[in-house]
Design an enzyme around this catalytic site. Structure first.
Site, PDB file in Angstrom:
ATOM      1  N   SER A  25      72.173  -6.332  52.172  1.00 30.56           N
ATOM      2  CA  SER A  25      71.267  -5.363  52.327  1.00 30.56           C
ATOM      3  C   SER A  25      71.747  -4.621  53.761  1.00 30.56           C
ATOM      4  O   SER A  25      72.686  -4.766  54.173  1.00 30.56           O
ATOM      5  CB  SER A  25      69.929  -5.208  52.269  1.00 30.56           C
ATOM      6  OG  SER A  25      69.285  -4.167  52.240  1.00 30.56           O
ATOM      7  N   ASN A  26      70.913  -3.733  54.292  1.00 32.55           N
ATOM      8  CA  ASN A  26      71.038  -3.087  55.684  1.00 32.55           C
ATOM      9  C   ASN A  26      69.655  -2.634  56.152  1.00 32.55           C
ATOM     10  O   ASN A  26      68.556  -3.131  55.537  1.00 32.55           O
ATOM     11  CB  ASN A  26      71.809  -1.933  55.470  1.00 32.55           C
ATOM     12  CG  ASN A  26      71.034  -0.860  54.592  1.00 32.55           C
ATOM     13  OD1 ASN A  26      70.136  -0.351  54.934  1.00 32.55           O
ATOM     14  ND2 ASN A  26      71.689  -0.407  53.325  1.00 32.55           N
ATOM     15  N   PRO A  27      69.739  -2.376  57.261  1.00 29.47           N
ATOM     16  CA  PRO A  27      68.320  -2.619  58.128  1.00 29.47           C
ATOM     17  C   PRO A  27      67.234  -1.248  57.809  1.00 29.47           C
ATOM     18  O   PRO A  27      66.540  -1.043  58.791  1.00 29.47           O
ATOM     19  CB  PRO A  27      68.553  -2.765  59.622  1.00 29.47           C
ATOM     20  CG  PRO A  27      69.917  -2.397  59.744  1.00 29.47           C
ATOM     21  CD  PRO A  27      70.538  -2.329  58.476  1.00 29.47           C
ATOM     22  N   ALA A  92      69.802   4.640  52.459  1.00 31.14           N
ATOM     23  CA  ALA A  92      70.994   3.656  52.703  1.00 31.14           C
ATOM     24  C   ALA A  92      71.506   2.765  51.695  1.00 31.14           C
ATOM     25  O   ALA A  92      71.121   1.570  51.638  1.00 31.14           O
ATOM     26  CB  ALA A  92      70.520   2.898  54.178  1.00 31.14           C
TER      27      ALA A  92
END
Ligand code: CTP
Length: 212
Positions: A25-27, A92
């Site tokens: 995933s991403n932040p 995102a």
């Protein structure tokens, strides 16, 4: 009675599963998308908020659609596109997912040394290709190098009306922060710097421009 403006907003990250207990995933915190949703409701718009996994409370008055993967986000956005006047894609989205998703938890011994990846679809590009006359589509771009050039290219290749660029190489803005420093670029050639602001104020300034 005049028809309400229908606004479709995506927010947060997506998750791409490796096995039932692991994902990439991403932040992304979802804060920018949620701030836009809150501001759109305050302006009397009807808001569909398609949200990846975040720890935020949805703004009162939005229709919340929870999704996890990029595929789920794409499907939900496509279903909701038809009724939208304004689409804002802050999510995102993970560009790739593992080629293989294991249905059972991998032990550390079985965990593959290398993973193969397949590309997820570009959701906003698909939306802009499918749009009807009069629908406006806004994208976001978080960049670290050659920010302006990359954002201008995404504006053009994804067929967007506006792109909101934030240069995430600057400290204290962007991912997970309460602040942002957005420059808006339009397909008509405008470049508008909104300045360093809270995400709430940034949301107001974006909506002032894209839906005056
Ligand atoms: N986006 C999308 N679907 C994807 C990837 C991105 O809809 N699979 C959208 C984002 O929500 C954003 C815009 O496209 O509105 C730009 O996202 P960004 O990650 O900056 O662009 P990418 O096309 O993924 O380019 P790159 O990662 O190569 O910079």
């Amino acid at each position: 009675m005049t028809k309400k403006i229908q606004c479709l907003i995506s927010a947060g990250p997506t998750r791409e599963w490796i096995d039932p207990v692991r994902f990439i995933s991403n932040p992304s915190s979802g804060k920018m998308g949620y701030a836009l949703a809150e501001e759109a409701v305050a302006r009397g718009f009807e808001v569909d908020l398609v949200s990846g996994p975040v720890s935020l409370t949805p703004p009162p008055g939005v229709r919340l659609h929870r999704v996890v993967t990029a595929d789920e986000m794409e499907k939900t956005m496509k279903e909701l596109l038809d009724r939208a006047h304004l689409v804002i894609m802050t999510a995102a989205v993970c560009d790739h997912r593992p080629k293989k998703q294991w249905s059972e938890k991998l032990s550390k011994e079985d965990f593959p040394k290398n993973l193969e990846w397949v590309k997820n679809n570009d959701i906003v590009r698909g939306l802009s290709a499918a749009r009807k006359n009069g629908q406006k589509i806004i994208g976001f771009a978080a960049e670290t190098t050659d920010a302006m050039a990359h954002a201008a290219e995404k504006l053009a290749t994804k067929g967007l009306d506006w792109i909101a660029l934030n240069d995430v190489s600057q400290k204290g803005i962007g991912f997970a922060s309460d602040f942002n420093d957005v420059t808006l670029l339009s397909s008509a050639g405008e470049t508008i710097a909104l300045g360093r602001e809270t995400k709430k104020k940034t949301a107001q300034k974006i909506l002032d421009r894209v839906w005056p």
